[in-house]
Motif scaffolding. Structure first.
Motif, PDB file in Angstrom:
ATOM      1  N   UNK A  32     -28.288 -17.314   8.611  1.00 48.57           N
ATOM      2  CA  UNK A  32     -28.374 -18.106   9.812  1.00 48.57           C
ATOM      3  C   UNK A  32     -28.440 -18.633  10.845  1.00 48.57           C
ATOM      4  N   UNK A  33     -29.372 -17.539  11.053  1.00 48.05           N
ATOM      5  CA  UNK A  33     -30.751 -18.141  13.111  1.00 48.05           C
ATOM      6  C   UNK A  33     -31.681 -18.455  11.801  1.00 48.05           C
ATOM      7  N   UNK A  34     -32.559 -18.103  10.618  1.00 48.73           N
ATOM      8  CA  UNK A  34     -33.452 -18.792  10.621  1.00 48.73           C
ATOM      9  C   UNK A  34     -32.934 -19.709   9.412  1.00 48.73           C
ATOM     10  N   UNK A  35     -31.753 -21.018   9.296  1.00 52.35           N
ATOM     11  CA  UNK A  35     -31.828 -21.878   9.207  1.00 52.35           C
ATOM     12  C   UNK A  35     -31.566 -22.757  10.119  1.00 52.35           C
ATOM     13  N   UNK A  59     -41.950 -17.206   2.634  1.00 47.11           N
ATOM     14  CA  UNK A  59     -40.751 -18.057   2.723  1.00 47.11           C
ATOM     15  C   UNK A  59     -40.814 -19.194   1.191  1.00 47.11           C
ATOM     16  N   UNK A  60     -42.332 -19.765   1.805  1.00 49.15           N
ATOM     17  CA  UNK A  60     -43.005 -21.106   0.616  1.00 49.15           C
ATOM     18  C   UNK A  60     -42.757 -20.991  -0.762  1.00 49.15           C
ATOM     19  N   UNK A  61     -42.539 -19.977  -1.254  1.00 49.65           N
ATOM     20  CA  UNK A  61     -42.966 -19.447  -2.361  1.00 49.65           C
ATOM     21  C   UNK A  61     -41.232 -19.012  -3.070  1.00 49.65           C
ATOM     22  N   UNK A  62     -40.504 -18.826  -2.400  1.00 53.60           N
ATOM     23  CA  UNK A  62     -38.759 -18.630  -1.978  1.00 53.60           C
ATOM     24  C   UNK A  62     -38.123 -19.794  -1.802  1.00 53.60           C
ATOM     25  N   UNK A  96     -27.517 -14.547   2.384  1.00 60.10           N
ATOM     26  CA  UNK A  96     -27.399 -13.558   3.063  1.00 60.10           C
ATOM     27  C   UNK A  96     -29.561 -12.334   3.045  1.00 60.10           C
ATOM     28  N   UNK A  97     -30.008 -13.229   2.811  1.00 60.95           N
ATOM     29  CA  UNK A  97     -30.685 -12.617   3.010  1.00 60.95           C
ATOM     30  C   UNK A  97     -31.384 -12.822   4.535  1.00 60.95           C
ATOM     31  N   UNK A  98     -32.699 -12.182   4.403  1.00 58.67           N
ATOM     32  CA  UNK A  98     -33.534 -11.817   5.709  1.00 58.67           C
ATOM     33  C   UNK A  98     -34.292 -12.629   5.921  1.00 58.67           C
ATOM     34  N   UNK A  99     -35.030 -13.523   7.416  1.00 60.39           N
ATOM     35  CA  UNK A  99     -35.813 -14.382   7.111  1.00 60.39           C
ATOM     36  C   UNK A  99     -37.066 -13.196   8.609  1.00 60.39           C
ATOM     37  N   UNK A 100     -37.932 -13.378   7.897  1.00 63.89           N
ATOM     38  CA  UNK A 100     -38.709 -12.695   9.001  1.00 63.89           C
ATOM     39  C   UNK A 100     -40.043 -14.143   9.406  1.00 63.89           C
ATOM     40  N   UNK A 103     -29.600 -25.141   3.212  1.00 60.82           N
ATOM     41  CA  UNK A 103     -28.388 -24.307   2.645  1.00 60.82           C
ATOM     42  C   UNK A 103     -27.918 -23.491   1.657  1.00 60.82           C
ATOM     43  N   UNK A 104     -29.213 -23.070   1.284  1.00 62.76           N
ATOM     44  CA  UNK A 104     -29.269 -21.774  -0.055  1.00 62.76           C
ATOM     45  C   UNK A 104     -29.546 -20.817   0.587  1.00 62.76           C
ATOM     46  N   UNK A 105     -31.074 -21.068   1.860  1.00 66.22           N
ATOM     47  CA  UNK A 105     -31.451 -19.806   2.833  1.00 66.22           C
ATOM     48  C   UNK A 105     -30.232 -19.220   3.520  1.00 66.22           C
TER      49      UNK A 105
END
Length: 133
Positions: free
Chosen positions: A56-59, A108-111, A43-47, A37-39
């Motif tokens: 939303x696509x990332x989650x 992403x792991x660190x985030x 509003x961040x982008x996920x690569x 949910x935090x991701x």
């Protein structure tokens, strides 16, 4: 030795040798959901694999990976979710990244680990004060 007599003993030995897997605790379920949910709400982008996706696509992607791992009892802690589902592509092995606003991309792991620390350090809401008699 009679082979049919050896089969029950072999089955018992294999059953005892296999580690017992426990379902995720309520805390692990809650923490993993809070991370997703935090991701999603960041509003961040996920690569992943060289392409950037919205939160939303990332989650949605991470939920699919989590479901796969949960069916196999492989993500019974938030840390295992991060390590096994949210750190890198299981197909290419390339690490995932998160980029918020105009900032630099972060693994992403660190985030997610940083968010997990924040979640664990947050004070739980205090219970409502009972009404006076």
């Amino acid at each position: 030795m009679n082979p049919t007599r050896a089969i029950p003993g072999l089955a018992l030995a294999l059953a005892l040798a296999a580690p017992a897997q426990a379902a995720p605790s309520a805390q692990a379920e809650r923490e993993t959901e809070q991370l997703i949910q935090a991701l999603a709400g960041s509003g961040c982008k996920f690569e992943r694999n060289g392409s950037w996706y919205d939160a939303n696509e990332a989650q949605a992607h991470l939920r699919k990976k989590l479901a796969y791992l949960r069916k196999r009892d492989l993500a019974d802690t938030a840390e295992l979710f991060i390590e096994r589902a949210a750190s890198e592509s299981s197909l290419s092995g390339k690490p995932y990244h998160v980029r918020c606003g105009g900032g630099a991309a972060t693994p992403a792991a660190a985030w997610l680990r940083a968010r997990l620390v924040q979640l664990r350090n947050a004070k739980p809401p205090s219970p409502a004060t009972p009404p006076s008699p």
